[in-house]
Design a protein around this motif. Structure first.
Motif, PDB file in Angstrom:
ATOM      1  N   ALA A   1       0.833  -1.211   0.000  1.00  0.00           N
ATOM      2  CA  ALA A   1       0.000   0.000   0.000  1.00  0.00           C
ATOM      3  C   ALA A   1       0.864   1.257   0.000  1.00  0.00           C
ATOM      4  O   ALA A   1       0.547   2.243  -0.680  1.00  0.00           O
ATOM      5  N   ALA A   2       1.954   1.236   0.747  1.00  0.00           N
ATOM      6  CA  ALA A   2       2.859   2.385   0.787  1.00  0.00           C
ATOM      7  C   ALA A   2       3.477   2.641  -0.583  1.00  0.00           C
ATOM      8  O   ALA A   2       3.632   3.793  -1.008  1.00  0.00           O
ATOM      9  N   ARG A   3       3.848   1.575  -1.295  1.00  0.00           N
ATOM     10  CA  ARG A   3       4.417   1.733  -2.640  1.00  0.00           C
ATOM     11  C   ARG A   3       3.389   2.318  -3.603  1.00  0.00           C
ATOM     12  O   ARG A   3       3.696   3.215  -4.401  1.00  0.00           O
ATOM     13  N   LEU A   4       2.161   1.814  -3.550  1.00  0.00           N
ATOM     14  CA  LEU A   4       1.113   2.341  -4.428  1.00  0.00           C
ATOM     15  C   LEU A   4       0.858   3.819  -4.143  1.00  0.00           C
ATOM     16  O   LEU A   4       0.693   4.629  -5.073  1.00  0.00           O
ATOM     17  N   LEU A   5       0.832   4.163  -2.870  1.00  0.00           N
ATOM     18  CA  LEU A   5       0.597   5.554  -2.489  1.00  0.00           C
ATOM     19  C   LEU A   5       1.717   6.452  -2.997  1.00  0.00           C
ATOM     20  O   LEU A   5       1.473   7.526  -3.557  1.00  0.00           O
ATOM     21  N   ARG A   6       2.959   6.006  -2.811  1.00  0.00           N
ATOM     22  CA  ARG A   6       4.112   6.808  -3.222  1.00  0.00           C
ATOM     23  C   ARG A   6       4.207   6.927  -4.741  1.00  0.00           C
ATOM     24  O   ARG A   6       4.499   8.004  -5.276  1.00  0.00           O
ATOM     25  N   ASP A   7       3.962   5.839  -5.448  1.00  0.00           N
ATOM     26  CA  ASP A   7       4.204   5.820  -6.891  1.00  0.00           C
ATOM     27  C   ASP A   7       3.022   6.303  -7.727  1.00  0.00           C
ATOM     28  O   ASP A   7       3.214   6.850  -8.818  1.00  0.00           O
ATOM     29  N   HIS A   8       1.806   6.106  -7.201  1.00  0.00           N
ATOM     30  CA  HIS A   8       0.640   6.386  -8.033  1.00  0.00           C
ATOM     31  C   HIS A   8      -0.402   7.302  -7.376  1.00  0.00           C
ATOM     32  O   HIS A   8      -1.386   7.663  -8.022  1.00  0.00           O
ATOM     33  N   GLY A   9      -0.205   7.658  -6.128  1.00  0.00           N
ATOM     34  CA  GLY A   9      -1.125   8.583  -5.474  1.00  0.00           C
ATOM     35  C   GLY A   9      -2.221   7.899  -4.686  1.00  0.00           C
ATOM     36  O   GLY A   9      -2.410   6.680  -4.758  1.00  0.00           O
ATOM     37  N   ALA A  10      -2.979   8.723  -3.950  1.00  0.00           N
ATOM     38  CA  ALA A  10      -4.004   8.197  -3.053  1.00  0.00           C
ATOM     39  C   ALA A  10      -5.095   7.435  -3.796  1.00  0.00           C
ATOM     40  O   ALA A  10      -5.646   6.462  -3.270  1.00  0.00           O
ATOM     41  N   HIS A  11      -5.422   7.869  -5.011  1.00  0.00           N
ATOM     42  CA  HIS A  11      -6.499   7.216  -5.751  1.00  0.00           C
ATOM     43  C   HIS A  11      -6.172   5.761  -6.078  1.00  0.00           C
ATOM     44  O   HIS A  11      -7.071   4.951  -6.336  1.00  0.00           O
ATOM     45  N   ALA A  12      -4.883   5.405  -6.070  1.00  0.00           N
ATOM     46  CA  ALA A  12      -4.467   4.038  -6.417  1.00  0.00           C
ATOM     47  C   ALA A  12      -4.582   3.085  -5.239  1.00  0.00           C
ATOM     48  O   ALA A  12      -4.507   1.868  -5.422  1.00  0.00           O
ATOM     49  N   VAL A  13      -4.759   3.621  -4.038  1.00  0.00           N
ATOM     50  CA  VAL A  13      -4.800   2.766  -2.849  1.00  0.00           C
ATOM     51  C   VAL A  13      -6.226   2.268  -2.647  1.00  0.00           C
ATOM     52  O   VAL A  13      -6.978   2.762  -1.796  1.00  0.00           O
ATOM     53  N   THR A  14      -6.606   1.299  -3.463  1.00  0.00           N
ATOM     54  CA  THR A  14      -7.893   0.635  -3.304  1.00  0.00           C
ATOM     55  C   THR A  14      -7.644  -0.752  -2.722  1.00  0.00           C
ATOM     56  O   THR A  14      -6.540  -1.298  -2.817  1.00  0.00           O
ATOM     57  N   THR A  15      -8.672  -1.310  -2.120  1.00  0.00           N
ATOM     58  CA  THR A  15      -8.531  -2.641  -1.518  1.00  0.00           C
ATOM     59  C   THR A  15      -8.105  -3.663  -2.567  1.00  0.00           C
ATOM     60  O   THR A  15      -7.216  -4.499  -2.322  1.00  0.00           O
ATOM     61  N   ARG A  16      -8.712  -3.590  -3.737  1.00  0.00           N
ATOM     62  CA  ARG A  16      -8.388  -4.553  -4.792  1.00  0.00           C
ATOM     63  C   ARG A  16      -6.939  -4.405  -5.263  1.00  0.00           C
ATOM     64  O   ARG A  16      -6.219  -5.396  -5.413  1.00  0.00           O
ATOM     65  N   ALA A  17      -6.509  -3.144  -5.479  1.00  0.00           N
ATOM     66  CA  ALA A  17      -5.146  -2.922  -5.970  1.00  0.00           C
ATOM     67  C   ALA A  17      -4.107  -3.339  -4.938  1.00  0.00           C
ATOM     68  O   ALA A  17      -3.085  -3.939  -5.282  1.00  0.00           O
ATOM     69  N   VAL A  18      -4.363  -3.019  -3.676  1.00  0.00           N
ATOM     70  CA  VAL A  18      -3.406  -3.399  -2.627  1.00  0.00           C
ATOM     71  C   VAL A  18      -3.340  -4.908  -2.490  1.00  0.00           C
ATOM     72  O   VAL A  18      -2.251  -5.487  -2.351  1.00  0.00           O
TER      73      VAL A  18
END
Length: 242
Positions: free
Chosen positions: A21-38
């Motif tokens: 989740a931290a990587r998704l947040l850092r690399d793609h922003g808050a919108h990328a931190v979804t349950t499915r993506a994480v």
């Protein structure tokens, strides 16, 4: 339950999910931190996230704790003990707060979207640290406003500086803005010197309120009554000039 390569320990799974989740947040922003993506990034099923974190806010809280702990660890390792001067200590904390917000813009914005009835534990912990630093100023006789007002002013100013700088393209940011705003806030909350035998009434009241919980020789009822009187006095003086 037997632990196998296909069935890792609960703590390892939790750590993997937080890191993903931290990587998704850092690399793609808050919108990328979804349950499915994480879940996909961590190689787990979505129900695992709900089981370990309760909901998305629980996951964000875990990410914030992880990122902040890592950041604080690097700052602690690179600095000496906190300054003995309470003003210098507050300035150091202010700069660390600004640096963290600018280094982790997506996390800062994500935490800022939480409503007042559901604050992030990381934000609550940060405010507790700020209040402890402000209390040191009050105990030293340096505050001209009450502790709650001082902490609120500092917090509001810090948030405003971070959001202003994040909204400005990096090449055009004013590197001195943080210190300038901090000095302006200090001018509004500090006396010109520690309380003396001839101080302003407000400075005396703030200082007395700060040390009241530790005064010896008082019963609980006496301490509560004194606290109430000081609170009334500070409320009365809050809008007074000086």
């Amino acid at each position: 339950m037997t632990v196998t390569p296909d069935n890792p320990p609960r703590d390892d799974v939790r750590s993997d999910i937080v890191a993903a989740a931290a990587r998704l947040l850092r690399d793609h922003g808050a919108h990328a931190v979804t349950t499915r993506a994480v879940a996909q990034a961590a190689g787990v099923q979505a129900p695992t996230i709900y089981r370990l974190f309760g909901d998305k806010n629980g996951l964000v809280d875990a990410v914030a704790e992880h990122v902040m702990a890592s950041y604080v660890a690097t700052k602690t390792a690179a600095t000496d003990a906190p300054p003995a001067d309470p003003v210098a200590d507050l300035r150091a904390g202010w700069r660390t707060h600004l640096e963290f917000g600018l280094a982790n813009p997506e996390l800062f914005r994500l935490l800022g979207t939480r409503g007042p009835g559901d604050p992030s534990p990381a934000s609550v912990a940060g405010l507790a640290v700020l209040r402890s630093r402000v209390h040191r100023l009050a105990a030293a006789g340096l505050l001209r406003v009450d502790e709650q007002r001082a902490a609120t002013m500092i917090h509001a100013a810090g948030t405003g500086v971070i959001l202003t700088l994040l909204g400005t393209p990096a090449p055009h940011r004013d590197p001195g803005l943080g210190d300038a705003v901090f000095d302006a806030v200090l001018g509004g909350i500090l006396t010109t010197a520690p309380a003396t035998p001839d101080p302003t009434l407000r400075a005396v009241a703030v200082t007395f309120a700060a040390v009241t919980p530790d005064l010896p020789g008082l019963t609980d009822a006496e301490r509560a009554l004194l606290t109430e009187w000081l609170h009334r006095l500070l409320t009365h003086l809050r809008g007074s000039p000086g």
